[in-house]
Enzyme design. Structure first.
Site, PDB file in Angstrom:
ATOM      1  N   GLU A  24      51.273  18.931   8.530  1.00  0.00           N
ATOM      2  CA  GLU A  24      52.029  18.450   9.692  1.00  0.00           C
ATOM      3  C   GLU A  24      52.133  16.915   9.670  1.00  0.00           C
ATOM      4  OE1 GLU A  24      50.272  17.506  13.300  1.00  0.00           O
ATOM      5  OE2 GLU A  24      48.464  18.705  12.955  1.00  0.00           O
ATOM      6  N   LYS A 158      40.260  21.217  19.006  1.00  0.00           N
ATOM      7  CA  LYS A 158      39.655  19.914  19.311  1.00  0.00           C
ATOM      8  C   LYS A 158      38.695  20.045  20.481  1.00  0.00           C
ATOM      9  CE  LYS A 158      43.778  17.489  17.864  1.00  0.00           C
ATOM     10  NZ  LYS A 158      44.739  18.581  18.152  1.00  0.00           N
TER      11      LYS A 158
HETATM   12  N1  PSU Z   1      45.002  17.668  14.381  1.00  0.00           N
HETATM   13  C1  PSU Z   1      44.481  16.402  14.334  1.00  0.00           C
HETATM   14  N2  PSU Z   1      45.119  15.437  15.067  1.00  0.00           N
HETATM   15  C2  PSU Z   1      46.264  15.698  15.806  1.00  0.00           C
HETATM   16  C3  PSU Z   1      46.790  17.026  15.845  1.00  0.00           C
HETATM   17  C4  PSU Z   1      46.112  17.964  15.113  1.00  0.00           C
HETATM   18  O1  PSU Z   1      43.453  16.161  13.671  1.00  0.00           O
HETATM   19  O2  PSU Z   1      46.802  14.780  16.427  1.00  0.00           O
HETATM   20  C5  PSU Z   1      48.054  17.319  16.663  1.00  0.00           C
HETATM   21  C6  PSU Z   1      48.751  18.580  16.129  1.00  0.00           C
HETATM   22  O3  PSU Z   1      50.068  18.233  15.790  1.00  0.00           O
HETATM   23  C7  PSU Z   1      48.743  19.566  17.279  1.00  0.00           C
HETATM   24  C8  PSU Z   1      48.838  18.624  18.435  1.00  0.00           C
HETATM   25  O4  PSU Z   1      49.791  20.497  17.208  1.00  0.00           O
HETATM   26  O5  PSU Z   1      47.880  17.610  18.058  1.00  0.00           O
HETATM   27  C9  PSU Z   1      48.521  19.314  19.735  1.00  0.00           C
HETATM   28  O6  PSU Z   1      49.255  18.704  20.735  1.00  0.00           O
HETATM   29  P1  PSU Z   1      49.353  19.378  22.198  1.00  0.00           P
HETATM   30  O7  PSU Z   1      47.931  19.432  22.677  1.00  0.00           O
HETATM   31  O8  PSU Z   1      50.211  18.418  22.994  1.00  0.00           O
HETATM   32  O9  PSU Z   1      49.982  20.725  22.021  1.00  0.00           O
END
Ligand code: PSU
Ligand code: MN
Length: 309
Positions: A24, A158
């Site tokens: 990604e 996370k």
């Molecule tokens: N993994 C990481 N850092 C990130 C992300 C994933 O180590 O920044 C990103 C991914 O793109 C994931 C997003 O889809 O964070 C999640 O965002 P949200 O909580 O707004 O859905």
């Protein structure tokens, strides 16, 4: 069907059947500061090559869906300000308008499926945020896992998220959550959360076989492979708990909502840990890339095996 712009390396891999791992780009534009973001992107790509697969970093650039970015494109994305963070909801509008955006887990899965790529490595998926009972903030990544057939390797969810609720939603959506070589569901910067993952597999071959079997059952959706951060790189959960709580309180006080929440929390935790969270984040993404490459290689050999029968 949408036109895809493949890098020469990915185009060659598609032609000769070399295993490919999708990556990604939101982690580059919103997840890490410059220049560590582009340095990490390069390291992750070389880890995948060293494991016998080809990396395909995905992004939308000036209206074109790119699968595989060359070094100049990686650098430009890493330095760009105000890049859109694309998920399932905004990908089509961005492409239709000729815009530029980085892809989250959800959008990267959509692009990977279009490109015929079965395996994808990231840091941590989005999930159910703390306080979701009032904010309703649940990442579109979870629904994507339920409908798009890509195996996603992440270090769990996370630790800024509500892990209990994230696992409950994944269960409701029928997403296989598979811990790799341990029982505990990992918590991103820490190898273990307080909960066990519903499933456990100990080899890349077993994960590849489960991927193929899920498709054979006619089930839509992918799998979440939860790969713990290596022990030497982890930050103990008790060190992080107060840091995360303070970051969340700040986000609430400042009224941060929607797509801005995850980048805001990651940045605050980076500052509060003097960069330790970033060092751990880099280590876990690289670890996930290596496992994803192994799974992609195992999938290719299982396909080759079945053709020979
Ligand atoms: N993994 C990481 N850092 C990130 C992300 C994933 O180590 O920044 C990103 C991914 O793109 C994931 C997003 O889809 O964070 C999640 O965002 P949200 O909580 O707004 O859905
Ligand atoms: Mn959200």
């Amino acid at each position: 069907m949408i036109q895809i712009t493949y890098s020469p390396e990915v185009a060659a891999a598609r032609a000769d059947g070399t295993p490919i791992v999708a990556l990604e780009s939101t982690i580059i534009t919103h997840g890490m500061p410059y220049p560590q973001n582009v340095e990490t992107a390069r390291l992750v790509e070389s880890d995948i090559r060293a494991a016998g697969a080809v990396p395909a970093t995905i992004a939308v650039m000036e209206g074109a869906l790119h699968v595989g970015l060359d070094d100049a494109a990686l650098e430009a994305l890493a330095q760009a300000q105000g890049v859109a963070k694309l998920s399932r909801a905004d990908m089509a509008v961005c492409i239709a308008q000729g815009g530029t955006g980085s892809t989250t887990v959800a959008a990267t899965m959509i692009a990977a499926r279009l490109a015929g790529i079965a395996v994808f490595a990231t840091g941590g998926i989005g999930g159910v945020h703390r306080g979701a009972e009032s904010s309703f903030d649940i990442s579109a990544d979870l629904h994507e896992l339920a409908q798009t057939p890509v195996t996603v390797v992440a270090a769990g969810a996370k630790a800024i998220l509500d892990i209990d609720k994230t696992l409950e939603v994944l269960e409701t959506l029928g997403v296989p959550v598979i811990a790799y070589r341990q029982n505990a569901f990992p918590a991103f910067w820490s190898a273990a959360s307080h909960l066990d993952a519903p499933l456990r597999l100990d080899t890349a071959e077993a994960i590849a076989k489960a991927h193929v079997t899920r498709a054979a059952l006619g089930l839509p959706g992918g799998q979440l492979v939860a790969n713990p951060i290596p022990a030497t790189n982890e930050i103990p959960a008790q060190d992080l708990t107060p840091v995360i709580a303070a970051a969340q309180a700040e986000a609430d006080a400042q009224g941060i909502v929607g797509k801005a929440v995850t980048p805001f929390l990651l940045q605050r935790i980076f500052e509060a840990t003097d960069g330790r969270s970033l060092t751990a984040n880099i280590a876990l993404v690289r670890n996930n890339a290596r496992l994803a490459a192994e799974i992609a290689c195992a999938l290719t050999s299982q396909h080759d095996g079945s053709h020979n029968k």
